[in-house]
Design a protein around this motif. Structure first.
Motif, PDB file in Angstrom:
ATOM      1  N   GLY A 119       0.806  -1.216   0.000  1.00  9.62           N
ATOM      2  CA  GLY A 119       0.000   0.000   0.000  1.00  9.62           C
ATOM      3  C   GLY A 119       0.837   1.262   0.000  1.00  9.62           C
ATOM      4  N   HIS A 120       2.135   1.143   0.332  1.00 13.31           N
ATOM      5  CA  HIS A 120       3.041   2.287   0.249  1.00 13.31           C
ATOM      6  C   HIS A 120       3.607   2.344  -1.177  1.00 13.31           C
ATOM      7  CE1 HIS A 120       3.051   3.178   4.572  1.00 13.31           C
ATOM      8  NE2 HIS A 120       3.078   1.865   4.766  1.00 13.31           N
ATOM      9  N   ASP A 121       3.197   3.328  -1.939  1.00 10.46           N
ATOM     10  CA  ASP A 121       3.572   3.392  -3.355  1.00 10.46           C
ATOM     11  C   ASP A 121       5.087   3.398  -3.558  1.00 10.46           C
ATOM     12  OD1 ASP A 121       0.913   3.413  -4.006  1.00 10.46           O
ATOM     13  OD2 ASP A 121       0.795   5.582  -4.329  1.00 10.46           O
ATOM     14  N   ASP A 122       5.806   4.057  -2.663  1.00 12.95           N
ATOM     15  CA  ASP A 122       7.250   4.158  -2.847  1.00 12.95           C
ATOM     16  C   ASP A 122       7.985   2.886  -2.420  1.00 12.95           C
ATOM     17  OD1 ASP A 122       6.453   4.736  -0.228  1.00 12.95           O
ATOM     18  OD2 ASP A 122       8.291   5.854   0.195  1.00 12.95           O
ATOM     19  N   LEU A 123       7.253   1.906  -1.883  1.00  6.35           N
ATOM     20  CA  LEU A 123       7.872   0.640  -1.470  1.00  6.35           C
ATOM     21  C   LEU A 123       7.373  -0.539  -2.312  1.00  6.35           C
ATOM     22  CD1 LEU A 123       7.838   1.004   2.419  1.00  6.35           C
ATOM     23  CD2 LEU A 123       9.791   1.241   0.882  1.00  6.35           C
ATOM     24  N   VAL A 124       6.711  -0.209  -3.417  1.00  6.49           N
ATOM     25  CA  VAL A 124       6.199  -1.275  -4.292  1.00  6.49           C
ATOM     26  C   VAL A 124       7.337  -2.165  -4.790  1.00  6.49           C
ATOM     27  CG1 VAL A 124       5.150  -1.734  -6.534  1.00  6.49           C
ATOM     28  CG2 VAL A 124       4.122  -0.048  -5.012  1.00  6.49           C
ATOM     29  N   GLY A 125       8.452  -1.561  -5.177  1.00  9.44           N
ATOM     30  CA  GLY A 125       9.581  -2.344  -5.678  1.00  9.44           C
ATOM     31  C   GLY A 125      10.125  -3.295  -4.637  1.00  9.44           C
ATOM     32  N   TYR A 126      10.163  -2.845  -3.388  1.00 10.82           N
ATOM     33  CA  TYR A 126      10.657  -3.692  -2.295  1.00 10.82           C
ATOM     34  C   TYR A 126       9.710  -4.856  -2.073  1.00 10.82           C
ATOM     35  CZ  TYR A 126      12.330  -4.912   2.397  1.00 10.82           C
ATOM     36  OH  TYR A 126      12.823  -5.576   3.493  1.00 10.82           O
TER      37      TYR A 126
END
Length: 239
Positions: free
Chosen positions: A18-25
């Motif tokens: 749900g955290h857009d900036d942690l999608v890659g992780y």
């Protein structure tokens, strides 16, 4: 004194979703999980073929359980290399197959689709030899009786040989994929280690092997750090 701890990355991924900036992780965790899960099913199939070999000199055991073992080996192999689904994305287990291995793979897949999992009409390879069914009318003196005669294989040595070859190749490929994806995830761990959200998720997600597996040898062996080591428990009966 040993410093031992483990984190449940599946739970970490769920907490950070749900955290857009942690999608890659989160995606990196998923992709590593897909590869590890695929490897486990390839190992399932290999261990099942080993079990058939172990009981090969016991005619009674072969008659009773070899068909079930062969079915499990074929299903596990195809789930890892052939079947598609929303739950787990393919990891390219067959991408290094030779043309001959690709043909053998198609034969095993057809055997699964047309004989093992469904009642179909096999057109090639092992499926043609697996099952022969005949409707027969018997006339004995004045009695006329319809009967059903079936000649079915519990397993075929040629199919086992093909599976052994394919499993060895697919397992080696998936192990390479795991190494690449683990290296990539480790780099992301270093990148995000100062992110309070990641630190909080890790802190809230310890993995206790004794809670997961139960007290016993399997939980004790969890801390073995041998690469690609199989780690699971198999239940009988209810959860």
């Amino acid at each position: 004194m040993h410093n031992k701890y483990a984190y449940d990355l599946t739970q970490v991924r769920n907490m950070l979703n749900g955290h857009d900036d942690l999608v890659g992780y989160c995606t990196a965790i998923d992709r590593l999980g897909f590869a590890l899960s695929t490897l486990t099913e390839l190992q399932d199939a290999t261990l099942t073929l080993d079990a058939i070999a172990e009981i090969h000199t016991d005619p009674e055991a072969l008659q009773i359980v070899s068909a079930a073992l062969m079915t499990h080996a074929i299903i596990a192999y195809c789930r890892a290399t052939h079947s598609g689904g929303r739950g787990r994305k393919k990891v390219g287990a067959t991408k290094k197959y030779t043309p001959d291995q690709e043909k053998k793979h198609k034969d095993i897949a057809e055997l699964r689709n047309e004989v093992i999992a469904h009642y179909g009409s096999p057109t090639q390879g092992h499926g043609l030899k697996w099952l022969d069914e005949r409707i027969v009318v018997k006339v004995v003196d004045d009695a006329e009786v319809f009967s059903f005669s079936r000649n079915r294989a519990n397993y075929l040595a040629a199919a086992i040989a093909d599976l052994r070859e394919l499993l060895a190749a697919a397992t080696a490929t998936v192990e390479e994929v795991i190494e690449e994806r683990a290296e990539f995830l480790n780099a992301l761990n270093l990148k995000h280690i100062s992110d309070d959200r990641v630190v909080e998720a890790l802190s809230a997600s310890p993995f206790d092997p004794y809670a997961f597996y139960g007290v016993g040898q399997l939980a004790d062996a969890f801390w073995d750090v041998t690469p690609m080591k199989r780690s699971e428990t198999l239940r009988n009966g209810d959860w």
